[in-house]
Scaffold this motif. Structure first.
Motif, PDB file in Angstrom:
ATOM      1  N   GLN A  34       0.854  -1.182   0.000  1.00 22.09           N
ATOM      2  CA  GLN A  34       0.000   0.000   0.000  1.00 22.09           C
ATOM      3  C   GLN A  34       0.893   1.237   0.000  1.00 22.09           C
ATOM      4  O   GLN A  34       1.883   1.273   0.698  1.00 22.09           O
ATOM      5  N   GLU A  85      -0.338   4.406   0.535  1.00 24.50           N
ATOM      6  CA  GLU A  85      -1.157   5.517   0.980  1.00 24.50           C
ATOM      7  C   GLU A  85      -0.312   6.614   1.639  1.00 24.50           C
ATOM      8  O   GLU A  85      -0.703   7.763   1.695  1.00 24.50           O
ATOM      9  N   GLN A  86       0.875   6.227   2.126  1.00 23.59           N
ATOM     10  CA  GLN A  86       1.706   7.201   2.832  1.00 23.59           C
ATOM     11  C   GLN A  86       2.089   8.376   1.944  1.00 23.59           C
ATOM     12  O   GLN A  86       2.397   9.445   2.429  1.00 23.59           O
ATOM     13  N   GLN A 118       0.531  11.753   2.392  1.00 24.87           N
ATOM     14  CA  GLN A 118       0.883  12.596   3.528  1.00 24.87           C
ATOM     15  C   GLN A 118       2.187  13.307   3.201  1.00 24.87           C
ATOM     16  O   GLN A 118       3.178  12.673   2.872  1.00 24.87           O
ATOM     17  N   CYS A 160       3.721   2.152   6.749  1.00 21.05           N
ATOM     18  CA  CYS A 160       2.565   2.173   5.831  1.00 21.05           C
ATOM     19  C   CYS A 160       2.752   1.250   4.637  1.00 21.05           C
ATOM     20  O   CYS A 160       1.827   1.056   3.868  1.00 21.05           O
ATOM     21  N   PRO A 219      -3.931  -2.155   7.714  1.00 22.03           N
ATOM     22  CA  PRO A 219      -4.312  -1.007   6.873  1.00 22.03           C
ATOM     23  C   PRO A 219      -3.348   0.165   7.055  1.00 22.03           C
ATOM     24  O   PRO A 219      -2.969   0.487   8.193  1.00 22.03           O
ATOM     25  N   LYS A 244      -4.029   3.104   6.896  1.00 17.21           N
ATOM     26  CA  LYS A 244      -4.702   4.136   7.704  1.00 17.21           C
ATOM     27  C   LYS A 244      -4.270   4.030   9.171  1.00 17.21           C
ATOM     28  O   LYS A 244      -4.087   5.022   9.856  1.00 17.21           O
ATOM     29  N   GLU A 245      -4.125   2.788   9.644  1.00 24.24           N
ATOM     30  CA  GLU A 245      -3.733   2.588  11.048  1.00 24.24           C
ATOM     31  C   GLU A 245      -2.274   3.003  11.268  1.00 24.24           C
ATOM     32  O   GLU A 245      -1.949   3.616  12.285  1.00 24.24           O
ATOM     33  N   MET A 247      -0.705   5.276   9.629  1.00 31.81           N
ATOM     34  CA  MET A 247      -0.643   6.739   9.578  1.00 31.81           C
ATOM     35  C   MET A 247      -1.155   7.377  10.864  1.00 31.81           C
ATOM     36  O   MET A 247      -0.673   8.427  11.268  1.00 31.81           O
ATOM     37  N   ARG A 248      -2.113   6.702  11.502  1.00 29.06           N
ATOM     38  CA  ARG A 248      -2.585   7.251  12.786  1.00 29.06           C
ATOM     39  C   ARG A 248      -1.499   7.167  13.854  1.00 29.06           C
ATOM     40  O   ARG A 248      -1.502   7.909  14.814  1.00 29.06           O
ATOM     41  N   ASN A 284       1.791  12.856  12.690  1.00 31.92           N
ATOM     42  CA  ASN A 284       0.399  13.125  13.073  1.00 31.92           C
ATOM     43  C   ASN A 284       0.229  13.186  14.591  1.00 31.92           C
ATOM     44  O   ASN A 284      -0.638  13.898  15.087  1.00 31.92           O
TER      45      ASN A 284
END
Ligand SMILES: Cc1cc2nc3c(=O)[nH]c(=O)nc-3n(C[C@H](O)[C@H](O)[C@H](O)COP(=O)(O)OP(=O)(O)OC[C@H]3O[C@@H](n4cnc5c(N)ncnc54)[C@H](O)[C@@H]3O)c2cc1C
Ligand code: SF4
Ligand code: SF4
Length: 405
Positions: A2, A4-5, A8, A17, A23, A25-26, A28-29, A34
């Protein structure tokens, strides 16, 4: 995989990530860009935040013990004497851990990383030496999960250790693992896309370079394949290197140079400069850090820390130069070339090394100048993130120099 990073903007490509076992998303949290540096994480680990009244703790983080040390028998192909690699080998051979998250060299470029989950002494040894670019170390955590590892050692930069600790606590994937951490101090890491571009401009022979480090004598030491050492004064770096994203943006928003959440931090910046002995600087922070150090205690030659000189004039001079430069974001592109010739740069570096701060005072100088620069980088480029990213000790340091926040 993935990616997704990449959505950001502030991302140090730590690798969390990039795992597909959870996921993005987790991840990144849990990302330090962040959640912010230190603060609650420091409280979780030590039961308190660093003291604002203790000038050493303020800069180097909470510790039980610090010392200068080296391996009596240095390991080949490691960065200094190989304290980190030897601790990792012993942790594995003694059964303290079953695997080590580290980096090998990539096949494409000597200085680029290949993340590995090392499960033999040979693979741990092959992880020695710096890869001076952003490195996706944490992607190997998913291999550790899949292989059912229960006891793991992770070697990482400060952002990686922050992300790991947050992720382990927030999500179930690593929760049952016993994790030990060895940290490297880290600052000004390079964007992999710009690294060769930079080295070509700094070194007379970037292809033969095998070891690069910014040393305490204000020069970059580049060791070549034939053993020769090229020393390039910081003051003579070509001006096009500044402001061209050579250093990753994430690293300009970084506030934990000393890797304060690692069980043990192994660097060199507070040790004396000695090219022959290559002394290192060790900060032992937790009980797990003590266990790791004890594994190699009889292989270490140690001495006490020392300190001399005054970091203040250098910091104030730097602040006067860097703050207006960071504020002026509309400045025209710079013309390539050196402001200061190599000869003059060497003279300045020699003079500063002779008269300037040494030992702990030099380490304090290095910490403070990066905090001053990074605070203003965030202030001018990401003002909305100041409240999240900047830990409270940074304001105390600015106040000490009477630099307005
Ligand atoms: C980008 C960068 C900047 C640094 N800046 C400083 C500094 O300013 N001051 C200071 O005191 N020390 C700094 N260090 C740490 C220093 O270079 C040595 O790694 C450290 O002193 C340990 O030496 P050693 O001989 O024990 O390491 P070794 O036994 O050679 O082990 C080094 C370990 O670090 C891991 N590693 C290498 N590169 C990376 C990377 N990019 N990301 C994550 N892990 C990596 C390796 O896989 C290996 O496990 C920096 C390191 C890096 C990579
Ligand atoms: S630094 Fe790591 S956790 Fe944060 S966005 Fe980048 S890859 Fe994800
Ligand atoms: S300088 Fe900071 S953000 Fe950049 S790689 Fe090192 S620890 Fe991560």
């Amino acid at each position: 995989m993935q990616y997704e990073q990449f959505r950001q903007k502030l991302c140090s490509l730590c690798g969390l990530c990039m795992a597909d076992a959870w996921p993005a998303k987790e991840s990144m949290r849990s990302c330090v860009f962040n959640t912010g540096w230190l603060g609650a994480r420091e409280r979780d680990l030590f039961g308190r935040e660093r003291s604002l009244d203790d000038t050493e703790e303020l800069r180097f983080g909470i510790s039980r013990e610090r010392f200068v040390g080296r391996l009596k028998k240095p390991l080949p192909r490691t960065q200094f004497t190989g304290i980190i690699t030897r601790m990792a080998q012993k942790a594995f051979e003694s059964g303290l851990v079953e695997a080590v998250v580290t980096l090998h060299r990539s096949r494409e470029d000597f200085f680029f990383p290949r993340p590995v989950l090392a499960r033999s002494s040979e693979d741990i040894l092959a992880g020695g030496g710096s890869k001076p670019v952003l490195s996706p170390t944490l992607v190997s955590l998913q291999d550790a999960c899949r292989e059912g590892i229960q006891k793991l050692l992770v070697i990482g930069t400060p952002c990686q250790i922050h992300n790991l600790r947050n992720f382990q606590e927030a999500y179930p994937y690593l929760r049952d693992m016993e994790i030990y951490t060895i940290g490297i101090p880290c600052t000004d890491n390079a964007n992999p896309r710009r690294f060769r571009w930079m080295l070509r401009r700094v070194s007379k022979s970037h292809r033969t370079a095998r070891h690069v480090e910014y040393m305490q004598d204000y020069t970059c030491h580049i060791t070549h394949a034939d053993g020769s050492i090229e020393k390039v004064p910081f003051f003579s770096f070509p001006r096009e290197l500044f402001g061209t994203n050579v250093f990753a943006e994430s690293c300009m928003a970084c506030f934990d140079y000393m890797n304060s959440l690692a069980d043990i931090t192994v660097g060199y910046i507070g040790a004396p400069l000695d090219r022959e002995k290559m002394p290192q600087w060790v900060t032992l922070r937790t009980e797990k850090g003590r266990v790791l150090r004890d594994l190699i205690a009889d292989e270490l030659e140690t001495s006490a820390e020392f300190s001399s000189g005054d970091r203040r004039p250098g910091i104030l001079m730097y602040a006067n130069k860097i703050i207006p430069r960071l504020a002026n974001r509309d400045a025209a592109p710079v013309k390539p070339g050196r402001d200061v010739s190599l000869k003059e740069g060497r003279e300045i570096a020699d003079m500063l090394y002779e008269t300037g701060p040494k030992g702990l005072e030099f380490a304090g100088y290095a910490v403070d100048m990066h905090l001053v620069r990074n605070y203003h980088y965030v202030k001018f480029n990401y003002p909305g993130l100041l409240g999240t990213l900047v830990p409270r000790h940074v304001y105390k340091i600015l106040e000490d120099y009477e630099i307005p926040a």
